[in-house]
Design an enzyme around this catalytic site. Structure first.
Site, PDB file in Angstrom:
ATOM      1  N   CYS A 139       6.293  -0.130   7.528  1.00  0.00           N
ATOM      2  CA  CYS A 139       5.862   1.108   6.869  1.00  0.00           C
ATOM      3  C   CYS A 139       6.997   1.614   5.991  1.00  0.00           C
ATOM      4  CB  CYS A 139       5.509   2.148   7.928  1.00  0.00           C
ATOM      5  SG  CYS A 139       4.980   3.707   7.222  1.00  0.00           S
ATOM      6  N   LEU A 140       6.685   1.933   4.727  1.00  0.00           N
ATOM      7  CA  LEU A 140       7.722   2.422   3.810  1.00  0.00           C
ATOM      8  C   LEU A 140       8.313   3.750   4.278  1.00  0.00           C
ATOM      9  CD1 LEU A 140       6.077   1.640   0.339  1.00  0.00           C
ATOM     10  CD2 LEU A 140       7.924   0.388   1.455  1.00  0.00           C
TER      11      LEU A 140
ATOM     12  N   HIS B  44      -2.133   7.342   7.440  1.00  0.00           N
ATOM     13  CA  HIS B  44      -1.130   8.206   6.806  1.00  0.00           C
ATOM     14  C   HIS B  44      -1.756   9.527   6.377  1.00  0.00           C
ATOM     15  CE1 HIS B  44       2.708   6.250   6.514  1.00  0.00           C
ATOM     16  NE2 HIS B  44       2.208   5.134   6.016  1.00  0.00           N
TER      17      HIS B  44
ATOM     18  N   GLN C 242       3.130   9.878   1.288  1.00  0.00           N
ATOM     19  CA  GLN C 242       4.397   9.149   1.400  1.00  0.00           C
ATOM     20  C   GLN C 242       5.330   9.447   0.218  1.00  0.00           C
ATOM     21  OE1 GLN C 242       2.437   5.116   2.221  1.00  0.00           O
ATOM     22  NE2 GLN C 242       4.279   5.033   3.457  1.00  0.00           N
TER      23      GLN C 242
ATOM     24  N   HIS D   4      -4.138   1.418   7.695  1.00  0.00           N
ATOM     25  CA  HIS D   4      -2.759   1.937   7.728  1.00  0.00           C
ATOM     26  C   HIS D   4      -2.640   3.161   6.807  1.00  0.00           C
ATOM     27  CE1 HIS D   4       1.748   1.217   8.002  1.00  0.00           C
ATOM     28  NE2 HIS D   4       1.660   2.066   6.977  1.00  0.00           N
ATOM     29  N   GLU D   5      -3.200   3.041   5.590  1.00  0.00           N
ATOM     30  CA  GLU D   5      -3.063   4.127   4.616  1.00  0.00           C
ATOM     31  C   GLU D   5      -3.908   5.348   4.988  1.00  0.00           C
ATOM     32  OE1 GLU D   5      -0.608   3.827   2.808  1.00  0.00           O
ATOM     33  OE2 GLU D   5      -0.386   1.661   2.959  1.00  0.00           O
TER      34      GLU D   5
ATOM     35  N   GLY E 153       0.839  -1.195   0.000  1.00  0.00           N
ATOM     36  CA  GLY E 153       0.000   0.000   0.000  1.00  0.00           C
ATOM     37  C   GLY E 153       0.868   1.237   0.000  1.00  0.00           C
TER      38      GLY E 153
END
Ligand code: ZN
Length: 182
Positions: free
Chosen positions: A92-93, A138, A50, A134-135, A45
């Site tokens: 997480c990226l 963000h 991000q 999660h997204e 994702g």
């Protein structure tokens, strides 16, 4: 299409509530680039902030775990209700190499628009529900380190601090706006 630079923890765009999308026709290049970036970074994702873009938009692809799945795009999303509870290890990226056990609702009702401005409200569970949460976190400026116990946070404190310091140095050298006018 191209792979975009990820912004890391420490960059202020990861801490703000992102703007609603109003100009849909201009999204398609950005979305293509976000998919290229997500696959390159081996994520499942990716939220727009991000990659430094202040828009309520994220993508998810969990088709490697589920044959019925496909690359998904969610715009102007909002969780309208949730139930249950599950614990799962999340990475997480934006906070590379840090994994944390995050507790979240198991099932969510999620309202969003697609690329054609069509509205949907759907129930999601399992990995998809988790990835959506999660997204959407963000896009509201929330990161996994905010969702865990003090004890878990202390365990990764050193790595997280290093990521933040490196990111602030990079951020000061290189402003985040990179030519997307959306
Ligand atoms: Zn993340």
């Amino acid at each position: 299409m191209s792979v975009l630079d990820l912004v890391n923890y420490g960059n202020p765009i990861l801490r703000k509530k992102c703007n609603q999308v109003t100009n849909f026709p201009q999204l398609s290049d950005l979305i293509d680039d976000m998919f290229d970036t997500m696959y390159e970074e081996e994520g499942i994702g990716l939220a727009a902030n991000q990659v430094g873009i202040d828009l309520n938009l994220f993508i998810i692809d969990i088709s490697h775990t589920d044959d019925d799945e496909y690359p998904r795009i969610f715009i102007n999303g909002e969780i309208t209700s949730s139930r249950g509870e599950s614990v799962f290890s999340e990475g997480c990226l934006s906070i590379p190499k840090v994994a944390l056990e995050v507790t979240r609702p198991e099932v969510i009702l999620f309202k969003y628009q697609d690329i054609h401005e069509e509205w949907y409200e759907e129930e999601f569970d399992g990995l998809l529900a988790r990835a959506i949460q999660h997204e959407i976190d963000h896009l509201n400026g929330v990161l996994i380190i905010d969702l865990v116990s003090e004890m878990q946070r202390l365990k990764v404190n050193k790595e997280v601090k290093k990521i933040k310091n490196d990111s602030i140095i990079k951020f000061k050298r290189q402003p985040i706006s990179k030519g997307f006018v959306l």
